[in-house]
Write a protein that holds these residues in place. Structure first.
Motif, PDB file in Angstrom:
ATOM      1  N   ARG A   1     -76.164 -74.084 -44.280  1.00 57.78           N
ATOM      2  CA  ARG A   1     -76.351 -74.425 -42.870  1.00 57.78           C
ATOM      3  C   ARG A   1     -76.995 -73.223 -42.174  1.00 57.78           C
ATOM      4  NH1 ARG A   1     -73.626 -78.165 -39.477  1.00 57.78           N
ATOM      5  NH2 ARG A   1     -72.237 -78.643 -41.210  1.00 57.78           N
ATOM      6  N   TYR A   2     -78.205 -73.406 -41.658  1.00 57.02           N
ATOM      7  CA  TYR A   2     -78.945 -72.320 -41.033  1.00 57.02           C
ATOM      8  C   TYR A   2     -78.653 -72.253 -39.532  1.00 57.02           C
ATOM      9  CZ  TYR A   2     -81.553 -72.163 -45.411  1.00 57.02           C
ATOM     10  OH  TYR A   2     -81.889 -72.063 -46.736  1.00 57.02           O
ATOM     11  N   ASN A   3     -78.872 -71.062 -38.956  1.00 55.20           N
ATOM     12  CA  ASN A   3     -78.676 -70.843 -37.514  1.00 55.20           C
ATOM     13  C   ASN A   3     -77.300 -71.291 -37.056  1.00 55.20           C
ATOM     14  OD1 ASN A   3     -81.409 -69.907 -37.176  1.00 55.20           O
ATOM     15  ND2 ASN A   3     -82.067 -72.056 -37.304  1.00 55.20           N
ATOM     16  N   ALA A   4     -76.311 -70.977 -37.864  1.00 52.19           N
ATOM     17  CA  ALA A   4     -74.953 -71.422 -37.553  1.00 52.19           C
ATOM     18  C   ALA A   4     -73.951 -70.337 -37.948  1.00 52.19           C
ATOM     19  CB  ALA A   4     -74.642 -72.733 -38.275  1.00 52.19           C
ATOM     20  N   GLY A   5     -74.089 -69.164 -37.348  1.00 55.23           N
ATOM     21  CA  GLY A   5     -73.182 -68.068 -37.655  1.00 55.23           C
ATOM     22  C   GLY A   5     -71.738 -68.393 -37.321  1.00 55.23           C
ATOM     23  N   LEU A   6     -70.835 -67.751 -38.023  1.00 56.21           N
ATOM     24  CA  LEU A   6     -69.409 -67.968 -37.783  1.00 56.21           C
ATOM     25  C   LEU A   6     -68.971 -67.202 -36.548  1.00 56.21           C
ATOM     26  CD1 LEU A   6     -66.703 -69.124 -38.827  1.00 56.21           C
ATOM     27  CD2 LEU A   6     -66.426 -66.987 -40.114  1.00 56.21           C
ATOM     28  N   GLU A   7     -68.375 -67.904 -35.578  1.00 55.67           N
ATOM     29  CA  GLU A   7     -67.922 -67.254 -34.357  1.00 55.67           C
ATOM     30  C   GLU A   7     -66.407 -67.079 -34.303  1.00 55.67           C
ATOM     31  OE1 GLU A   7     -69.572 -69.269 -30.936  1.00 55.67           O
ATOM     32  OE2 GLU A   7     -71.422 -68.086 -31.125  1.00 55.67           O
ATOM     33  N   ARG A   8     -65.694 -67.995 -34.971  1.00 57.10           N
ATOM     34  CA  ARG A   8     -64.232 -67.886 -34.917  1.00 57.10           C
ATOM     35  C   ARG A   8     -63.616 -68.552 -36.129  1.00 57.10           C
ATOM     36  NH1 ARG A   8     -59.841 -70.512 -30.985  1.00 57.10           N
ATOM     37  NH2 ARG A   8     -61.193 -72.299 -31.301  1.00 57.10           N
ATOM     38  N   LEU A   9     -62.555 -67.944 -36.640  1.00 57.56           N
ATOM     39  CA  LEU A   9     -61.739 -68.519 -37.701  1.00 57.56           C
ATOM     40  C   LEU A   9     -60.328 -68.691 -37.167  1.00 57.56           C
ATOM     41  CD1 LEU A   9     -62.432 -66.736 -41.127  1.00 57.56           C
ATOM     42  CD2 LEU A   9     -62.568 -69.174 -40.656  1.00 57.56           C
ATOM     43  N   GLN A  10     -59.774 -69.860 -37.383  1.00 55.81           N
ATOM     44  CA  GLN A  10     -58.424 -70.095 -36.877  1.00 55.81           C
ATOM     45  C   GLN A  10     -57.596 -70.833 -37.921  1.00 55.81           C
ATOM     46  OE1 GLN A  10     -58.345 -71.697 -32.952  1.00 55.81           O
ATOM     47  NE2 GLN A  10     -56.169 -72.187 -33.003  1.00 55.81           N
ATOM     48  N   PRO A  11     -56.450 -70.229 -38.304  1.00 56.98           N
ATOM     49  CA  PRO A  11     -55.600 -70.920 -39.274  1.00 56.98           C
ATOM     50  C   PRO A  11     -54.972 -72.160 -38.660  1.00 56.98           C
ATOM     51  CG  PRO A  11     -54.511 -68.949 -38.441  1.00 56.98           C
ATOM     52  CD  PRO A  11     -55.890 -68.940 -37.890  1.00 56.98           C
ATOM     53  N   GLN A  12     -54.841 -73.196 -39.482  1.00 66.29           N
ATOM     54  CA  GLN A  12     -54.159 -74.402 -39.047  1.00 66.29           C
ATOM     55  C   GLN A  12     -53.364 -74.934 -40.229  1.00 66.29           C
ATOM     56  OE1 GLN A  12     -57.247 -77.121 -37.877  1.00 66.29           O
ATOM     57  NE2 GLN A  12     -57.926 -77.488 -39.961  1.00 66.29           N
ATOM     58  N   ASN A  13     -52.627 -75.982 -40.031  1.00 63.54           N
ATOM     59  CA  ASN A  13     -51.794 -76.508 -41.107  1.00 63.54           C
ATOM     60  C   ASN A  13     -52.621 -76.778 -42.356  1.00 63.54           C
ATOM     61  OD1 ASN A  13     -49.557 -76.440 -39.472  1.00 63.54           O
ATOM     62  ND2 ASN A  13     -49.815 -78.552 -38.754  1.00 63.54           N
ATOM     63  N   MET A  14     -52.215 -76.138 -43.459  1.00 64.45           N
ATOM     64  CA  MET A  14     -52.823 -76.366 -44.766  1.00 64.45           C
ATOM     65  C   MET A  14     -54.302 -75.987 -44.829  1.00 64.45           C
ATOM     66  SD  MET A  14     -50.223 -77.465 -46.364  1.00 64.45           S
ATOM     67  CE  MET A  14     -50.930 -78.044 -47.903  1.00 64.45           C
ATOM     68  N   GLY A  15     -54.757 -75.066 -43.975  1.00 65.85           N
ATOM     69  CA  GLY A  15     -56.154 -74.684 -44.083  1.00 65.85           C
ATOM     70  C   GLY A  15     -56.672 -73.875 -42.918  1.00 65.85           C
ATOM     71  N   TRP A  16     -57.999 -74.003 -42.689  1.00 65.18           N
ATOM     72  CA  TRP A  16     -58.679 -73.196 -41.702  1.00 65.18           C
ATOM     73  C   TRP A  16     -59.657 -74.033 -40.878  1.00 65.18           C
ATOM     74  CZ3 TRP A  16     -57.736 -68.085 -40.758  1.00 65.18           C
ATOM     75  CH2 TRP A  16     -56.896 -67.446 -41.687  1.00 65.18           C
TER      76      TRP A  16
END
Length: 368
Positions: A79-94
């Protein structure tokens, strides 16, 4: 084929943790991965002078394209032009929030965000910021393997001059033992730049000076032997007892120093135009030191724009180094420059990127 972890890699983390990562994939296995048509498929050739492997094509574009093709062949979606801005843990994953506004969910995440080096390519240290917000500590970051600034010998401008047989060492004071410890560069090339010094010998040692300055530590002295000739060899060559009308500069040039550097060192030693037979003992002693143990007058460095890698990062103690999974965040795997590891110049950072990335990816897939 082998690496010496004590000489080829630098980390402020424990060496046992580093060994655990490198035990997962040998250099020979990495070479097979690169060459085999079942994997990447890049023909390699060995440069006999230093036993290093390069693509037969000598093309960085081919390396990029082959790795990209191998990914696409195996079903990787990019996926181009789609930098990661935030990671957030949630139930059983991210949950991953991207710059293009999309939100993705995943059970496992491998974060390979790079560092701060070469910002014109888009690197901005965002991965380090995200991990700090998620609770990871960070060894302070600094540009590593970057050119140093400082005046040239004799106040001359030697830009463009290259040397190929230097011996360089960073001398650091060991406060605990009250002694000075010398770290020797593994490579012998040096380049005088318009603003200072570069080349493999300088890049290999630059982090000692940069890290010390950034953290307020005692400044190391980077000493240069311009030709690799020993002190005793030069002492014999500069023995004026044989007489003769040859000038000191001509003798230095005759025995391996480029004329511009020979003239600059003579100027600094105040022996310009002096015949060797008339060289005073005190001047000879000073010249010998300038030839074999010249302290580079470092005034700064070129920073991240010209740094090969980023020093510092997430301590290996916060990772399970048999999988590269975070010890703080389940399902999150880290690799490459975001970790507190970098190698010396000469392909060692490619190996670290591929090695740690492979271990993180395989571990995430097996844990899924």
């Amino acid at each position: 084929m082998h690496v010496d972890l004590n000489k080829d890699y630098f980390t402020e983390s424990g060496r046992s943790a580093l060994k655990a990562v490198f035990a997962s994939w040998s250099l020979e296995q990495c070479k097979i991965w690169l060459e085999s048509s079942d994997h990447i498929g890049i023909p390699l050739a060995c440069e006999l002078a230093d036993s290093k492997y390069f693509p037969v094509s000598n093309s960085a574009k081919e390396v990029r394209d082959k790795i990209l093709q191998a990914c696409l062949k195996r079903g990787v979606k990019i996926r181009y032009n789609a930098g990661l801005e935030r990671l957030q843990p949630q139930n059983m994953g991210w949950q991953c929030s991207l710059a293009d506004g999309k939100v993705l969910e995943a059970k496992r995440i491998v974060l390979a965000s790079g560092g701060l080096s070469y910002p014109h390519l888009g690197t901005d240290g965002s991965g380090h910021k995200i991990m700090s917000k998620l609770g990871h500590s960070m060894h302070p970051m600094y540009p590593a393997l970057t050119p140093l600034k400082g005046p040239h010998p004799g106040g001359q401008q030697l830009a463009g001059l290259s040397l190929y047989s230097v011996e360089a060492a960073a001398v650091v004071k060991d406060k605990q033992k009250g002694k000075r410890k010398a770290t020797t560069a593994a490579r012998a090339g040096l380049l005088f730049t318009h603003r200072g010094y570069s080349g493999p010998a300088v890049l290999d040692l630059s982090h000692h000076a940069i890290m010390a300055a950034a953290r307020g530590l005692d400044k190391p002295v980077i000493k240069m032997n311009w030709t690799g000739h020993s002190l005793e060899s030069w002492r014999q060559l500069l023995d004026g007892s044989q007489g003769g009308a040859a000038g000191v500069g001509a003798v230095l040039h005759r025995h391996g120093l480029p004329k511009r550097l020979a003239d600059a060192l003579c100027h600094e030693a105040d022996v310009t135009g002096t015949p060797l037979a008339q060289l005073k003992k005190a001047d000879r002693v000073k010249l010998l030191e300038l030839l074999t143990s010249y302290p580079l007058p470092i005034t700064g460095h070129e920073g991240y724009p010209k740094a090969e890698v980023t020093g510092g990062g997430i301590p290996l103690s916060e990772l399970n180094c048999s999988t590269m999974q975070s010890r703080k965040l389940e399902g999150l795997y880290l690799c490459g420059e975001i970790c507190d590891v970098f190698g010396r110049i000469g392909g060692f950072n490619f190996y670290w990127a591929w090695l740690s990335g492979r271990l993180a990816g395989v571990s995430a897939a097996l844990d899924a």
